[in-house]
Design an enzyme around this catalytic site. Structure first.
Site, PDB file in Angstrom:
ATOM      1  N   GLU A  76     -12.132   8.049 -22.661  1.00  0.00           N
ATOM      2  CA  GLU A  76     -11.181   9.234 -21.564  1.00  0.00           C
ATOM      3  C   GLU A  76     -10.531  10.037 -22.788  1.00  0.00           C
ATOM      4  O   GLU A  76     -10.708  11.574 -23.246  1.00  0.00           O
ATOM      5  CB  GLU A  76     -10.368   9.431 -20.856  1.00  0.00           C
TER       6      GLU A  76
ATOM      7  N   CYS B  34     -14.501   6.788  -6.959  1.00  0.00           N
ATOM      8  CA  CYS B  34     -12.816   7.658  -7.083  1.00  0.00           C
ATOM      9  C   CYS B  34     -13.819   8.872  -7.975  1.00  0.00           C
ATOM     10  O   CYS B  34     -12.313   9.441  -7.874  1.00  0.00           O
ATOM     11  CB  CYS B  34     -12.285   6.796  -8.681  1.00  0.00           C
TER      12      CYS B  34
ATOM     13  N   PHE C 291     -16.804   4.273 -10.209  1.00  0.00           N
ATOM     14  CA  PHE C 291     -18.299   3.591 -10.618  1.00  0.00           C
ATOM     15  C   PHE C 291     -19.178   4.359 -10.440  1.00  0.00           C
ATOM     16  O   PHE C 291     -19.511   4.585  -8.920  1.00  0.00           O
ATOM     17  CB  PHE C 291     -17.253   2.091  -9.246  1.00  0.00           C
TER      18      PHE C 291
ATOM     19  N   LYS D   4      -1.340   9.305 -12.214  1.00  0.00           N
ATOM     20  CA  LYS D   4      -2.006   8.029 -11.541  1.00  0.00           C
ATOM     21  C   LYS D   4      -0.366   6.702 -12.132  1.00  0.00           C
ATOM     22  O   LYS D   4      -0.624   5.883 -11.682  1.00  0.00           O
ATOM     23  CB  LYS D   4      -2.943   6.994 -12.185  1.00  0.00           C
TER      24      LYS D   4
ATOM     25  N   HIS E 289      -7.955  11.256 -15.857  1.00  0.00           N
ATOM     26  CA  HIS E 289      -7.858  10.655 -14.507  1.00  0.00           C
ATOM     27  C   HIS E 289      -7.086   9.400 -15.307  1.00  0.00           C
ATOM     28  O   HIS E 289      -7.020   9.003 -14.402  1.00  0.00           O
ATOM     29  CB  HIS E 289      -9.589   9.813 -14.901  1.00  0.00           C
TER      30      HIS E 289
ATOM     31  N   HIS F 231      -3.753   5.093  -8.033  1.00  0.00           N
ATOM     32  CA  HIS F 231      -5.106   4.778  -8.319  1.00  0.00           C
ATOM     33  C   HIS F 231      -5.452   5.469  -6.316  1.00  0.00           C
ATOM     34  O   HIS F 231      -5.832   3.788  -6.303  1.00  0.00           O
ATOM     35  CB  HIS F 231      -5.520   3.977  -9.171  1.00  0.00           C
TER      36      HIS F 231
END
Length: 416
Positions: free
Chosen positions: A316, A165, A401, A337, A305, A342
């Site tokens: 975050e 991502c 990831f 998002k 994010h 996403h």
């Protein structure tokens, strides 16, 4: 050595909120959701039945029909967005030396639809004879950058990034560094993804990473909300034109904003879970701010994010507090998002465009669906609707990831 300044001179996007930058921006400000029931395939056997799909998009509007048939949907989105961005930047008709124009466009997963269809052909026939000769070129993640280069004759640096991502932000960061170092004057960069497929939905569902709020899709993506239950898959592409400042000035290009700094870090901790305290995210933001020659006091906005997953949003938030200290409660934090879902490897490109637009218009889009504040997520997430305010500098974050973290710092463009 004095760094070459890098500015944004063009943008293009295909995403769940619109198939132009203008439509995307309008819907962001109005808090529109791009999430709904999945229409691409039967989801009755899946736990999740919702996603943020691209709507009313025909690749033939941008690409020759025969060529379209040789591309995966992720490449359709990438090329269409690039066509928009290149036109927006006024780069047609010899506006730049093609040997000094490069393309870096990434994808987190690549041609998932192509892989799905071709595997089905093989299993149904039990023979490789039915496989398409275009199977591999349609599948590979670098093909989007390759096609854009071929279609426009751009002969500079050309490749794809892959970091889950964080992919598109890594592409943008690499493009920035290449221009800074003098290896290119113009870069077409960003990311594309088309992973709303049976295997994509099934795979993320098996991880229990997806929201299952199927009866209320428009409020399913709930970043920083106490009742968030996972992310919502999205698809599309976001492409930016980065350009060396003097090159842009000489040709009279419109300059949206300046890309001033980048930060890349690794968590070195876990394949899916963020490092404790958001350490990797903190270091990425810290490094990006320092690379821009700024201090945390210069930042007005963090485009987070903000995935709507339990771990990411908490970590975050902790990272933002660590970077800004008490000032973390005074700056604005928002999550794109919450409306577009996403977009995985495309997220950084589409969200970078949102960040640039917020700087250009001195307006901050809301974080939608923040109904019940999480006590551990206690910053100002712009939950009440869009606001007008000066945005001098903004961070946009993407994390992937594998522990990949990327932060980009965009600033308002000034002549000096």
């Amino acid at each position: 050595m004095k760094k070459r300044r890098v500015v944004v001179t063009g943008m293009g996007t295909i995403n769940p909120l619109g198939n132009t930058v203008e439509a995307y921006w309008k819907n962001l400000l109005e808090g529109v959701s791009g999430v709904g029931p999945i229409t691409k395939f039967d989801t009755s056997q899946f736990r999740t039945h919702i996603a943020a799909e691209v709507k009313n998009f025909d690749p033939v509007d941008y690409i020759d029909r025969k060529l379209c048939q040789r591309m995966d949907p992720f490449t359709h989105y990438a090329v269409a967005s690039a066509v928009q961005a290149i036109a927006d930047a006024g780069l047609q008709n010899g506006a730049a030396d093609p040997e000094r124009v490069g393309v870096i466009v990434g994808s987190g997963i690549g041609g998932m639809w192509t892989n799905f269809h071709q595997q089905n052909l093989y299993y149904q026939s039990n023979s490789p004879r039915h496989l398409s000769p275009f199977f591999v070129p349609m599948l590979i993640t670098d093909i989007a950058a390759g096609y854009i280069s071929i279609l426009y004759g751009y002969k500079g640096p050309n490749y794809a990034t892959v970091s889950a991502c964080a992919t598109a932000s890594h592409a943008i960061g690499d493009a920035f560094i290449l221009i800074e170092r003098g290896m290119a004057d113009v870069m077409v960069t960003g990311g594309a993804e088309a992973a709303i497929t049976p295997m994509g939905l099934g795979g993320f569902g098996a991880m229990r990473a997806l929201s299952t709020r199927n009866d209320d899709p428009t409020t399913a993506s709930r970043p920083f909300d106490k009742d968030r239950d996972g992310f919502v898959m999205g698809e599309g592409a976001g492409i930016l034109i980065l350009e060396e400042l003097e090159h842009a000035r000489k040709r009279g290009a419109n300059i949206y904003a300046e890309l001033a700094g980048v930060g890349f870090t690794a968590d070195a901790y876990h394949i899916t879970e963020p490092a404790p305290g958001g350490d990797g995210a903190y270091r990425a933001m810290r490094n990006a701010v320092a690379d821009a020659g700024l201090t945390p006091e210069d930042i007005d906005l963090v485009n987070a994010h903000g995935t709507s997953t339990p771990y990411n949003d908490k970590m975050e938030t902790e990272a933002i507090k660590k970077l800004f200290g008490q000032r973390a409660y005074a700056i604005k934090v928002n999550s794109t998002k919450s409306m577009i879902g996403h977009l995985l490897g495309a997220a950084g490109g589409v969200e970078a465009i949102a960040t640039v637009l917020m700087i250009v218009h001195d307006a901050v889009h809301p974080t939608m669906n923040l109904f019940t504040p999480d006590p551990e997520c206690d910053l100002d997430y712009v939950a009440g609707g869009a606001i007008s305010m000066p945005v001098r500098a903004a961070i946009t974050n993407t994390f992937g990831f594998g522990g990949h973290n990327t932060s980009l710092v965009f600033t308002k463009y000034h002549e000096a």
